[in-house]
Design a protein around this motif. Structure first.
Motif, short mmCIF file in Angstrom:
data_model
loop_
_atom_site.label_atom_id
_atom_site.label_comp_id
_atom_site.label_asym_id
_atom_site.label_seq_id
_atom_site.Cartn_x
_atom_site.Cartn_y
_atom_site.Cartn_z
N LEU A 90 0.85 -1.19 0.00
CA LEU A 90 0.00 0.00 0.00
C LEU A 90 0.88 1.24 0.00
CD1 LEU A 90 -2.72 -1.06 2.59
CD2 LEU A 90 -2.74 -1.33 0.11
N GLY A 143 1.01 5.39 0.40
CA GLY A 143 0.32 6.56 0.90
C GLY A 143 1.29 7.67 1.18
N LEU A 170 -3.16 4.67 -2.44
CA LEU A 170 -4.30 5.16 -1.67
C LEU A 170 -4.18 6.68 -1.61
CD1 LEU A 170 -4.33 2.58 1.27
CD2 LEU A 170 -5.55 2.47 -0.91
N ASP A 173 -6.05 8.88 -0.14
CA ASP A 173 -6.48 9.56 1.08
C ASP A 173 -6.16 8.70 2.29
OD1 ASP A 173 -8.91 10.23 3.17
OD2 ASP A 173 -8.26 11.99 2.03
N GLU A 214 -7.89 8.26 4.92
CA GLU A 214 -9.04 7.50 5.39
C GLU A 214 -9.18 6.17 4.66
OE1 GLU A 214 -12.46 9.94 5.08
OE2 GLU A 214 -11.80 11.39 6.60
N GLN A 215 -8.71 6.10 3.42
CA GLN A 215 -8.75 4.84 2.69
C GLN A 215 -7.85 3.80 3.35
OE1 GLN A 215 -7.58 6.04 -1.27
NE2 GLN A 215 -9.71 6.30 -1.91
N LEU A 216 -6.72 4.23 3.90
CA LEU A 216 -5.83 3.30 4.57
C LEU A 216 -6.45 2.79 5.86
CD1 LEU A 216 -3.12 1.88 5.02
CD2 LEU A 216 -2.26 3.99 6.04
N SER A 246 -9.50 2.30 6.61
CA SER A 246 -10.62 1.38 6.41
C SER A 246 -10.37 0.39 5.28
CB SER A 246 -11.89 2.18 6.09
OG SER A 246 -11.71 2.97 4.92
N TRP A 247 -9.11 0.27 4.82
CA TRP A 247 -8.85 -0.55 3.64
C TRP A 247 -8.99 -2.02 3.96
CZ3 TRP A 247 -5.78 -4.40 1.65
CH2 TRP A 247 -5.77 -4.51 0.27
N HIS A 248 -9.71 -2.72 3.10
CA HIS A 248 -9.83 -4.17 3.20
C HIS A 248 -10.28 -4.69 1.85
CE1 HIS A 248 -10.66 -8.17 4.68
NE2 HIS A 248 -11.85 -8.12 4.09
N TRP A 265 -1.84 10.55 8.01
CA TRP A 265 -1.34 9.26 7.54
C TRP A 265 -0.77 8.43 8.69
CZ3 TRP A 265 -2.35 6.89 3.19
CH2 TRP A 265 -2.76 7.63 2.09
#
Length: 526
Positions: free
Chosen positions: A67, A69, A93, A95, A97-99, A101-103, A133
């Motif tokens: 990932l 970021g 990613l 943003d 926030e994407q990290l 909640s990332w799944h 971050w």
């Protein structure tokens, strides 16, 4: 085993094992087993449908991903959402926030790469973005349930080939706090400086500029970025930084803080030189992610096999636990019946006889289990009925039931005979009539007729009189019944077995009697 076949076979197997456990192993009533089976059946149907949907929409392949970021991740990805590396897929990613909640199913996260740009002026907006971050990194590790290793990549403009300035070994000891990361950068900088001076660069001025650039980039990283990413003191569960690297991204502009500090300290103009080749697209920093610890992975087929063995082991444990408990109850019941029998003394009849009958019935129950087959609720190699039956049998073998009491009818000699006579009176038939009915009701038993007298007179005469009176009674009974004479036995006992004292008339009256006793014939048992 294919996924679709797995989801067709595994749920019915679990359902069957669960129903066997409920109906054949647990000590439940029929109503309780039915009430417990209904929710179990509904649960298995729901899991079955869910598994079939997943099997139809997914594959067994698991992809390793890195990932990306950070505020400058877009500079490395060149506008692409993903790039294929040597061993992993790199996903951008945009943003923080994407990290957090990332799944994604069938993706295995190997680590996180945070990218920052050393040439961007620090502002009030830059610090909160990097802090966001850092919080997302920590939250993502909590969501995953395992450590999420990370690396920091610092991009800076520099007049060299794109991607240069990378250290040969960017890995550092995993740092969870700022002091540890600062010490790691210091050691790394010394090693990179030594490599730069001992390199085969023909232009020593270029080697000097590289050394200065590295020194000030490291100092800039340690002062501006690391305090935001790492706390001053590590806490339990804090994410760790595993590598730090720097990368050339183009020409110098001379406007960035680190460039100005480097020029002032060295009195050199770093931007006076131009790269031999124009910068191209930045390469993926594979060396950075190579420092991430390898995660143990298991192929889906082995995972399903592990699920199968685990499920079977859990059900076997449940069956064994239920069997152990049921055998424990069986032992308690046997002990209770055996203790109830052994606590009673031989004098406590007929209670002791009833306890022996109860123990005998329990022993027959244990023997029937062994004969007809041990049920599942007692089996799994834990059945103790054989030993319990042996113990009960040993206790019953030692038990001697009391001899049955003889049935005796006593007749007063005065009602049957005149004094000193052995001829039945006419009214004696009334007294013997009840005896006649009693004998006819027990045709399988033999009859013993005893004659008794008091001690008045000569003992020998009394013995003869008692014998004659017994024979007179026998003669009347033989005539009144269909029994042969051999069905009766007579004996005269005279005054040898008095019931009472012969000192008074009342006692002597009791002692003058005829006793009729029913006895079992030889070889007959009750």
């Amino acid at each position: 085993m294919p996924r679709i076949l797995w989801h067709w076979l595994f749920p019915p197997m679990v359902l069957t094992l669960g129903l066997l456990l409920i109906w054949r192993s647990l000590a439940l009533t029929t109503l309780s087993a039915a009430l417990l089976s209904l929710p179990w059946l509904l649960l298995m149907l729901v899991l079955w449908q869910h598994g079939l949907r997943r099997a139809n929409t997914s594959t067994d392949r698991t992809i390793d991903v890195i990932l990306l970021g950070g505020p400058a991740a877009s500079d490395l990805m060149q506008g692409h959402a993903s790039r294929e590396g040597l061993h992993q897929r790199w996903l951008w990613l945009a943003d923080a926030e994407q990290l957090a909640s990332w799944h994604a199913e069938h993706y295995r996260v190997c680590g996180l790469l945070l990218v920052v740009n050393a040439d961007q002026p620090l502002s009030a907006a830059t610090d909160p973005a990097l802090s966001a971050w850092q919080r997302a990194w920590q939250h993502a590790q909590q969501q995953l349930g395992h450590p999420l290793p990370a690396a920091l990549l610092v991009i800076a403009a520099y007049p060299a080939q794109a991607g240069s300035l990378q250290p040969s070994n960017p890995a550092i000891p995993p740092a969870t706090d700022y002091p540890a990361a600062q010490q790691a950068i210091t050691r790394q900088g010394r090693a990179m400086e030594a490599e730069s001076w001992h390199s085969n660069i023909e232009n020593r001025q270029q080697a000097l500029q590289n050394s200065i650039a590295l020194q000030w980039l490291q100092q800039h990283t340690a002062e501006q970025f690391l305090p935001i990413l790492l706390p001053q003191q590590s806490a339990r569960g804090s994410p760790a930084l595993h590598a730090i690297g720097w990368m050339c991204a183009g020409d110098l502009t001379g406007d960035s803080p680190w460039q100005q500090a480097a020029n002032q300290a060295s009195h050199l103009r770093l931007h006076s030189l131009r790269p031999a080749n124009p910068p191209q697209a930045l390469p993926l920093p594979e060396a950075l992610v190579a420092s991430f610890p390898a995660r143990l992975s298991c192929p889906p087929s082995l995972q399903r096999l592990a699920w199968l063995f685990t499920t079977v082991a859990l059900f076997f444990t449940a069956f064994a636990t239920s069997s152990a408990w049921n055998n424990h109850l069986l032992i308690q019941q046997s002990e209770a019946r055996l203790r109830a029998f052994q606590m009673l003394k031989p004098t406590q009849e007929p209670l002791r006889g009833h306890a022996a009958q109860t123990l005998q019935a329990w022993q027959e129950h244990l023997n029937s289990i062994a004969t007809n087959g041990i049920p599942l609720r007692l089996d799994i190699g834990l059945y103790q009925g054989h030993a319990l039956a042996s113990i009960s049998n040993e206790a019953l073998r030692r038990y001697q039931p009391p001899a049955p009491k003889r049935e005796v009818v006593r007749l007063d000699s005065t009602a049957l005979f005149d004094s000193g006579k052995a001829v039945l009176k006419p009214q004696a038939k009334l007294a013997l009539q009840s005896v006649l009915i009693w004998l006819q009701a027990n045709p399988g038993k033999r009859v013993l007729i005893d004659g008794h007298t008091d001690n008045t007179g000569n003992a020998a005469s009394n013995l003869q009189l008692s014998q004659a009176r017994a024979e007179a009674v026998r003669s009347w009974l033989v005539t009144a019944t269909t029994f042969p004479i051999t069905h009766f036995a007579v004996q005269g006992l005279g005054d040898t077995q008095p019931l009472d004292s012969n000192d008074d008339a009342t006692g002597r009256s009791k002692n003058r009697r005829v006793e009729i006793t029913l006895i079992e014939p030889p070889g007959n048992t009750r």
